[in-house]
Design an enzyme around this catalytic site. Sequence first.
Site, mmCIF file in Angstrom:
data_model
loop_
_atom_site.group_PDB
_atom_site.id
_atom_site.type_symbol
_atom_site.label_atom_id
_atom_site.label_comp_id
_atom_site.label_asym_id
_atom_site.label_seq_id
_atom_site.Cartn_x
_atom_site.Cartn_y
_atom_site.Cartn_z
ATOM 1 N NE ARG A 142 -6.565 -0.397 11.565
ATOM 2 C CZ ARG A 142 -6.210 0.647 12.315
ATOM 3 N NH1 ARG A 142 -6.575 0.717 13.582
ATOM 4 N NH2 ARG A 142 -5.473 1.617 11.789
ATOM 5 C CD GLU B 211 1.416 -3.103 8.151
ATOM 6 O OE1 GLU B 211 1.267 -4.282 8.544
ATOM 7 O OE2 GLU B 211 0.496 -2.288 8.076
ATOM 8 N NE ARG C 155 -9.149 -4.141 8.670
ATOM 9 C CZ ARG C 155 -8.062 -3.375 8.558
ATOM 10 N NH1 ARG C 155 -6.896 -3.828 8.990
ATOM 11 N NH2 ARG C 155 -8.139 -2.169 8.022
#
Length: 201
Positions: free
Chosen positions: A90, A98, A142
């Site tokens: 990330r 998105e 992440r």
Amino acid sequence: MRHRIRIAAGLAGLAGITALATAGCATTSLDPATPAAAPSSAASNPQGGVMTGHRQGGVLTGHTEPATVTRVVDGDTILAEAGGTQLRVRILGIDTPETVDPDQPTQCYGPEASAFAHDTLDGKTVTLRTDPAQDTADRYGRALRYVELDGTGDYSIAAARGGYAKPYVYHDNPVRKARQIAAAAADARTAGRGLWGACPQ
């Protein structure tokens, strides 16, 4: 005499505990203008591989490791191989519209942001950098990293400057590059580039 010896030993033990407690409570400043404590020259990476510490202008800038981008997920998430380990990364300091969340519709300028990430990062050799002010991984597992490219610089700043991303601050704890990212985004907004000109704000 025995009582004196016992008292002396007790005081020595108390001093040792106090020293350990003091060392354990030491904190590192998260102020970007304040140099943090110097790290060791090499640190073990819990995700795999070895990362090295760097300073710029006396300020700790995080650990780095070389990696190859194996897949772009969207504008702010990639898969990368580092030290033989596959990381889901990330990217720090930004948020892009998105495109892959099954519970959300594709957001305005999301496809363009993803396309920029593909064009910029697909298959590239990059440097992944941690941020001393942030965790090394999020609650989803992440890896939290900046992504830097030779000759191009920091991806987060480039995405913000192009109008593909907005600055992102998690739990009121800004990243070390927050000012540069915010300045890049402000420039894009003034010029109406990318999502600033195409999407309702």
